[in-house]
Write a protein that holds these residues in place. Structure first.
Motif, mmCIF file in Angstrom:
data_model
loop_
_atom_site.group_PDB
_atom_site.id
_atom_site.type_symbol
_atom_site.label_atom_id
_atom_site.label_comp_id
_atom_site.label_asym_id
_atom_site.label_seq_id
_atom_site.Cartn_x
_atom_site.Cartn_y
_atom_site.Cartn_z
ATOM 1 N N GLU A 291 0.870 -1.153 0.000
ATOM 2 C CA GLU A 291 0.000 0.000 0.000
ATOM 3 C C GLU A 291 0.919 1.218 0.000
ATOM 4 O OE1 GLU A 291 -2.555 -0.202 3.370
ATOM 5 O OE2 GLU A 291 -4.194 0.762 2.312
ATOM 6 N N ALA A 292 0.771 2.081 -0.981
ATOM 7 C CA ALA A 292 1.698 3.218 -1.072
ATOM 8 C C ALA A 292 1.608 4.050 0.202
ATOM 9 C CB ALA A 292 1.367 4.068 -2.289
ATOM 10 N N PRO A 293 2.756 4.322 0.849
ATOM 11 C CA PRO A 293 2.725 5.054 2.122
ATOM 12 C C PRO A 293 2.404 6.543 1.937
ATOM 13 C CG PRO A 293 4.997 4.485 1.511
ATOM 14 C CD PRO A 293 4.106 3.858 0.490
ATOM 15 N N ALA A 294 2.656 7.091 0.757
ATOM 16 C CA ALA A 294 2.426 8.519 0.503
ATOM 17 C C ALA A 294 2.458 8.740 -1.006
ATOM 18 C CB ALA A 294 3.534 9.341 1.172
ATOM 19 N N LYS A 295 2.331 9.978 -1.394
ATOM 20 C CA LYS A 295 2.470 10.290 -2.830
ATOM 21 C C LYS A 295 3.927 10.075 -3.228
ATOM 22 C CE LYS A 295 1.831 14.328 -5.876
ATOM 23 N NZ LYS A 295 1.113 13.692 -6.977
ATOM 24 N N ALA B 162 -0.948 8.149 -1.833
ATOM 25 C CA ALA B 162 -1.077 7.395 -0.579
ATOM 26 C C ALA B 162 -2.278 6.453 -0.657
ATOM 27 C CB ALA B 162 -1.265 8.354 0.593
ATOM 28 N N GLY B 163 -2.070 5.219 -0.254
ATOM 29 C CA GLY B 163 -3.186 4.263 -0.208
ATOM 30 C C GLY B 163 -3.395 3.475 -1.497
ATOM 31 N N ASP B 164 -2.708 3.856 -2.563
ATOM 32 C CA ASP B 164 -2.850 3.050 -3.782
ATOM 33 C C ASP B 164 -2.271 1.659 -3.516
ATOM 34 O OD1 ASP B 164 -3.873 5.298 -4.917
ATOM 35 O OD2 ASP B 164 -2.201 5.665 -6.307
ATOM 36 N N ILE B 165 -2.879 0.663 -4.142
ATOM 37 C CA ILE B 165 -2.408 -0.717 -3.923
ATOM 38 C C ILE B 165 -1.540 -1.109 -5.115
ATOM 39 C CG2 ILE B 165 -3.093 -3.093 -3.432
ATOM 40 C CD1 ILE B 165 -5.966 -1.854 -2.888
ATOM 41 N N TRP B 166 -0.269 -1.245 -4.837
ATOM 42 C CA TRP B 166 0.700 -1.549 -5.905
ATOM 43 C C TRP B 166 1.141 -2.998 -5.768
ATOM 44 C CZ3 TRP B 166 5.574 -3.448 -6.507
ATOM 45 C CH2 TRP B 166 6.264 -3.147 -7.705
ATOM 46 N N ARG B 167 1.279 -3.677 -6.887
ATOM 47 C CA ARG B 167 1.770 -5.060 -6.786
ATOM 48 C C ARG B 167 2.606 -5.425 -8.013
ATOM 49 N NH1 ARG B 167 -3.872 -7.732 -8.312
ATOM 50 N NH2 ARG B 167 -3.550 -7.896 -10.553
ATOM 51 N N ALA B 168 3.523 -6.357 -7.788
ATOM 52 C CA ALA B 168 4.298 -6.916 -8.897
ATOM 53 C C ALA B 168 4.052 -8.415 -8.930
ATOM 54 C CB ALA B 168 5.788 -6.639 -8.695
ATOM 55 N N CYS B 169 4.086 -8.976 -10.132
ATOM 56 C CA CYS B 169 3.863 -10.422 -10.302
ATOM 57 C C CYS B 169 4.965 -10.993 -11.177
ATOM 58 C CB CYS B 169 2.551 -10.696 -11.031
ATOM 59 S SG CYS B 169 1.139 -9.848 -10.394
ATOM 60 N N GLN B 170 5.309 -12.233 -10.879
ATOM 61 C CA GLN B 170 6.335 -12.922 -11.656
ATOM 62 C C GLN B 170 5.730 -14.119 -12.378
ATOM 63 O OE1 GLN B 170 8.707 -13.048 -7.766
ATOM 64 N NE2 GLN B 170 10.131 -13.864 -9.282
ATOM 65 N N THR B 171 6.275 -14.422 -13.536
ATOM 66 C CA THR B 171 5.888 -15.655 -14.235
ATOM 67 C C THR B 171 7.145 -16.209 -14.884
ATOM 68 O OG1 THR B 171 3.810 -14.529 -14.747
ATOM 69 C CG2 THR B 171 4.191 -16.662 -15.793
ATOM 70 N N LYS B 172 7.560 -17.367 -14.432
ATOM 71 C CA LYS B 172 8.820 -17.910 -14.941
ATOM 72 C C LYS B 172 8.618 -18.567 -16.307
ATOM 73 C CE LYS B 172 10.637 -18.663 -10.315
ATOM 74 N NZ LYS B 172 10.866 -17.225 -10.157
ATOM 75 N N ASP B 173 9.707 -18.637 -17.027
ATOM 76 C CA ASP B 173 9.623 -19.134 -18.396
ATOM 77 C C ASP B 173 9.375 -20.641 -18.480
ATOM 78 O OD1 ASP B 173 10.044 -18.546 -21.310
ATOM 79 O OD2 ASP B 173 11.572 -20.088 -20.990
ATOM 80 N N ALA B 174 10.058 -21.427 -17.644
ATOM 81 C CA ALA B 174 9.904 -22.889 -17.745
ATOM 82 C C ALA B 174 8.442 -23.308 -17.545
ATOM 83 C CB ALA B 174 10.823 -23.599 -16.749
ATOM 84 N N PRO B 175 7.742 -22.741 -16.558
ATOM 85 C CA PRO B 175 6.317 -23.084 -16.428
ATOM 86 C C PRO B 175 5.496 -22.708 -17.671
ATOM 87 C CG PRO B 175 7.089 -22.053 -14.405
ATOM 88 C CD PRO B 175 8.207 -21.957 -15.399
ATOM 89 N N ILE B 176 5.866 -21.626 -18.324
ATOM 90 C CA ILE B 176 5.112 -21.232 -19.527
ATOM 91 C C ILE B 176 5.321 -22.282 -20.629
ATOM 92 C CG2 ILE B 176 4.814 -19.464 -21.317
ATOM 93 C CD1 ILE B 176 5.785 -17.394 -19.179
ATOM 94 N N GLN B 177 6.559 -22.712 -20.770
ATOM 95 C CA GLN B 177 6.833 -23.741 -21.791
ATOM 96 C C GLN B 177 6.049 -25.022 -21.477
ATOM 97 O OE1 GLN B 177 10.718 -24.352 -23.279
ATOM 98 N NE2 GLN B 177 11.527 -22.402 -22.550
ATOM 99 N N ASP B 178 6.040 -25.379 -20.215
ATOM 100 C CA ASP B 178 5.347 -26.598 -19.792
ATOM 101 C C ASP B 178 3.833 -26.472 -20.036
ATOM 102 O OD1 ASP B 178 5.477 -29.146 -17.956
ATOM 103 O OD2 ASP B 178 3.886 -27.899 -17.116
ATOM 104 N N TRP B 179 3.332 -25.287 -19.791
ATOM 105 C CA TRP B 179 1.884 -25.005 -19.955
ATOM 106 C C TRP B 179 1.480 -25.111 -21.431
ATOM 107 C CZ3 TRP B 179 0.395 -19.547 -21.313
ATOM 108 C CH2 TRP B 179 -0.974 -19.270 -21.168
ATOM 109 N N VAL B 180 2.305 -24.554 -22.291
ATOM 110 C CA VAL B 180 2.009 -24.630 -23.732
ATOM 111 C C VAL B 180 2.016 -26.098 -24.172
ATOM 112 C CG1 VAL B 180 2.874 -24.027 -26.028
ATOM 113 C CG2 VAL B 180 2.862 -22.292 -24.211
#
Ligand SMILES: NC(=O)C1=CN([C@@H]2O[C@H](COP(=O)(O)OP(=O)(O)OC[C@H]3O[C@@H](n4cnc5c(N)ncnc54)[C@H](OP(=O)(O)O)[C@@H]3O)[C@@H](O)[C@H]2O)C=CC1
Ligand SMILES: O=C(O)CCC(=O)C(=O)O
Ligand SMILES: [Mg+2]
Length: 742
Positions: A430-434, A454-472
């Motif tokens: 949660e962003a602590p300030a501007k 302030a209060g904005d909800i920031w997030r980062a997400c990861q997706t690894k390559d090997a799982p993508i290959q396996d998924w395809v």
């Protein structure tokens, strides 16, 4: 590699745990002469809490960290885990579980709501490890293959479940933010060429710098996204939706995943409560502060805490609560008898199950009078909300789907190694300030950055390559095995999906796709395409990211076969092991309530049966153990017969429940073992067993039904007493004695 073929049967929570007390002894009896060991590991909420605090507990109270142990096991080829659904606890559930354990003599520390000292901070951090979706991401070292087995589809066609009527003038719709400051609209995404380690930093408008997360290692080819939801946009959106529900005369309902998105979604939930009860909260701001109410834990937190107030103050607030209900739009209810609304507890209404249930009911939810009505279903972020609107539009136009004739939408889901949003909780802030939140790589290059308030909800997400290959690969394999079209539900206009599409297009070239129909469509379009086919009785494989995997594997099963409990749900682990999930649904808390009140367990264990057969097959392959294949084949036959004779738990007292359904499975399994001729020793062992089960069918069923209708004590909710629960779940002495013969 371990030399003893071992199945780990997980001990979890709520209804699946109750079912385990009855079913596991059957599995252990049937595998006794097969050279397979069936062991349990405790990954229940109670077990996970206990495992965090060994030094607080007596020696005989301690439980090892079974979850970490299983997490390590999933990296090995011989891993063979039957994973039943577990509680992903919200704060109110966590506190209730701690209180229960404390009352049982476990000297656990209280959950510190606002930790001050280092010791309290450490305790809170340990509790945070067991909160929310803390189990599945650890075990899911593979992508997911979830589908309704043919026998289940055939059963649903022959015995269609009820479907609510849908009319063209239904006022039900989905409310979502769209291009207005939500996660979808703010998303940025990159694919890193080389391995690196990124740092997440907040730089305030005043120049101050705060490192939010020091280290996040990325592998070569990994996709990294970042986005935020604007607090101001969210709050104004929620205000509009509440006004809209009121003016349209429909029930307001909010559908989040506060369990799995355990950092972002409780914050969003809290805002919804605060906007809905704005006047009440403003009027009683001081009292609410004194009471330490946290609306992220739901409106129920206030309702519980006013109990501590002097009677007159409590009555005043209660009157204002009633006024707030009267003023606002009607609220959708979780339990109208008990006055529990959609906004009471963040884990009561979980989008994957709640939206399909509403759609199945003809677009209806419950109101305070226990009647049903149309709803404005609010799903703030627009990344996936359009899928539900597409189903609603389709049903309004074409009427409800027909389980007798409809096709199927199985799913191939990208989820390995905490892919996408479901791996984001340790990177959500949660962003602590501007200021600015940036992600920089090891060389100091800024990969992604956002201006936040302030209060904005920031997030980062990861997706690894090997799982993508396996998924395809998994998608191509499923398309090849079935001949059905496979549709990647990806939106080229979304930053993350654009990165993924580039990889999908590249990796599809590694496979022979000749003659296969493979498409890439934006989620809502993919949904409409699949629905157009479903009404023609055709199947369409949905190949999706992690969130849509979750949503689709409740949505389509609930519409097609009435419940996601009947799904085959396999996770081929990337290092060769097998994780066999049981069904695609959750732990059905309301079934426990019914069990303790009237000794009747409605839980359907088909998911367990379906998981066990491929688990045996995995053992047969990995350990070259033909007997395991015999068990798999005969269990398949038994499950087919179970469906044919409709032995799932009934819906009312006096019919067989979960325990009776286990008896019938055992009977059919024993018969199938006698009928097979590949393993004469097993045949001989099970001949007298089958004979006894047949001869005693009426007696056993009578013993199982006789106990129904009265309350039963299992010695706890989060940690039942093993002896009491086992006794309650195995009430037939005759059946027990026959199993002991084996
Ligand atoms: N794999 C996992 O570990 C999962 C865990 N969860 C967790 O489960 C808990 C409850 O989640 P919730 O969203 O309420 O979803 P649930 O799937 O537990 O419940 C929704 C409804 O589905 C039906 N249902 C589900 N499974 C069965 C079954 N085997 N037999 C019969 N009916 C079944 C029941 O309703 P009906 O009357 O309609 O038949 C049930 O009340 C939460 O803690 C959640 O986090 C949720 C999903 C997956
Ligand atoms: O892990 C959880 O909390 C829920 C998992 C879930 O809903 C699913 O995988 O379908
Ligand atoms: Mg789900």
């Amino acid at each position: 590699m371990s030399t003893v073929p071992t199945i780990i049967y997980t001990k979890t929570d709520e209804a699946p745990l109750l079912a385990t007390y009855s079913f596991l002894p059957i599995v252990q009896a049937f595998t006794k002469h097969s050279g397979i060991t069936v062991e349990t590991r405790d990954i229940s909420l109670a077990g996970r809490i206990i495992a965090q605090f060994p030094e607080f507990l007596a020696e005989d109270q301690r439980i090892g960290d079974h979850l970490s142990e299983l997490g390590a096991l999933t990296l090995t080829p011989e891993a063979n885990i039957i994973k039943l659904p577990n509680i992903s606890a919200s704060v109110p559930q966590l506190k209730a579980a701690v209180a229960e354990l404390q009352a049982k003599g476990y000297a656990l520390p209280d959950f510190p709501e606002s930790p001050q000292t280092d010791a309290e901070k450490d305790i809170k951090a340990r509790y945070a490890k067991v909160m929310g979706s803390a189990v599945n991401p650890v075990l899911r070292e593979g992508n997911s293959d979830r589908r309704a087995p043919k026998a289940v589809k055939d059963y649903a066609k022959a015995h269609p479940h009820s479907m609510g009527a849908w009319s063209g003038d239904s006022k039900t719709s989905v409310g979502t933010m769209g291009g207005n400051g939500d996660f979808f609209s703010n998303e940025k995404s990159v694919t890193v060429a080389d391995a690196t380690d990124v740092k997440i930093t907040f730089t305030g408008a005043d120049g101050s710098v705060k490192v939010l997360k020091d280290s996040t290692p990325l592998k070569a080819g990994e996709i990294l996204d970042a986005t935020f939801m604007s607090k101001a946009a969210l709050v104004s959106f929620l205000g509009e939706q509440i006004a809209k529900a009121k003016s349209e005369g429909v029930l307001f309902s909010l559908h989040m995943k506060a369990t799995m998105m355990k950092v972002s979604d409780p914050i969003i939930f809290g805002h919804a409560v605060e906007v809905f009860f704005k006047d009440l909260i403003a009027k009683h701001a001081d009292t609410i502060k004194e009471l330490g109410v946290d609306f992220r834990n739901g409106f129920g937190d206030l309702v519980a805490k006013i109990e501590k107030l002097p009677a007159d103050k409590k009555a005043e607030i209660e009157a204002d609560i009633q006024a707030a209900y009267a003023n606002g739009p009607a609220l959708s209810m979780v339990n109208s008898d008990k006055g529990i609304t959609n906004l009471h507890v963040p884990s009561d209404v979980i989008v994957d199950a709640s939206m399909p249930a509403m759609i199945r009911a003809g677009g209806k939810v419950w109101d305070a009078q226990g009647k049903t009505g149309d709803t404005l279903a609010v799903i703030p972020d627009s990344s996936y909300a359009g899928v539900y609107q597409a189903v609603i539009d389709f049903c309004k136009k074409n009427g409800p789907l027909d389980p007798k004739t409809m096709g199927s939408v199985p799913n191939v889901g990208l989820m390995a190694q905490a892919a996408e949003e479901y791996g984001s909780h340790n990177k959500t802030f949660e962003a602590p300030a501007k200021g600015t939140i940036s992600v920089t790589d090891a060389a100091g290059n800024v990969l992604l950055s956002h201006e936040v308030e302030a209060g904005d909800i920031w997030r980062a997400c990861q997706t690894k390559d090997a799982p993508i290959q396996d998924w395809v690969k998994l998608a191509v394999n499923r398309a090849r095995a079935t001949g059905d079209p496979a549709v990647f539900w990806l939106d080229k206009n979304r930053a993350h999906d654009a990165q993924l599409i580039a990889k999908v297009e590249a990796y599809l070239k590694n496979h022979d796709t000749s003659g296969l129909e493979i498409k890439i469509l934006a989620p809502a379009d993919a949904c409409t395409y699949s629905l157009e086919r479903i009404v023609e009785g055709k199947d369409t494989i949905s190949v999706t990211g992690n969130v849509l995997r979750d949503y689709n594997t409740d949505l389509f099963p609930i519409l097609e076969v009435g419940t996601s409990a009947k799904m085959l749900s396999i996770v081929p682990l990337m290092n060769g092991g097998g994780l066999f999930e049981t069904g695609a649904g959750g732990s059905a808390p309301k079934h426990v309530e019914q069990f303790v009140q009237e000794n009747y367990l409605r839980w359907d264990s088909l998911g367990e049966f379906f998981a066990l057969a491929p688990s045996f097959e995995h053992i047969a392959d990995t350990f070259k153990l033909p007997r395991a294949k015999v068990l798999a084949d005969t269990l398949d036959t038994a499950t087919g017969k179970f469906l044919e004779f409709d032995r799932s738990p009934g819906r009312k007292l006096g019919t067989i429940d979960n325990r009776g359904s286990h008896f019938y499975l055992a009977l059919y399994w024993a018969q199938a073992l006698v009928e097979q001729t590949g393993d004469l020793e097993l045949q001989a062992i099970f001949a007298p067993v089958a004979e006894q089960l047949v001869a005693n069918e009426a007696k056993i069923v009578e013993e199982l039904i006789a106990v129904q209708g009265k309350p039963v004590d299992i010695g706890g909710y989060y940690q039942p007493d093993d002896a009491k629960a086992s006794e309650a779940l195995r009430p037939s002495a005759t059946f027990k004695a026959i199993l002991e013969m084996i």
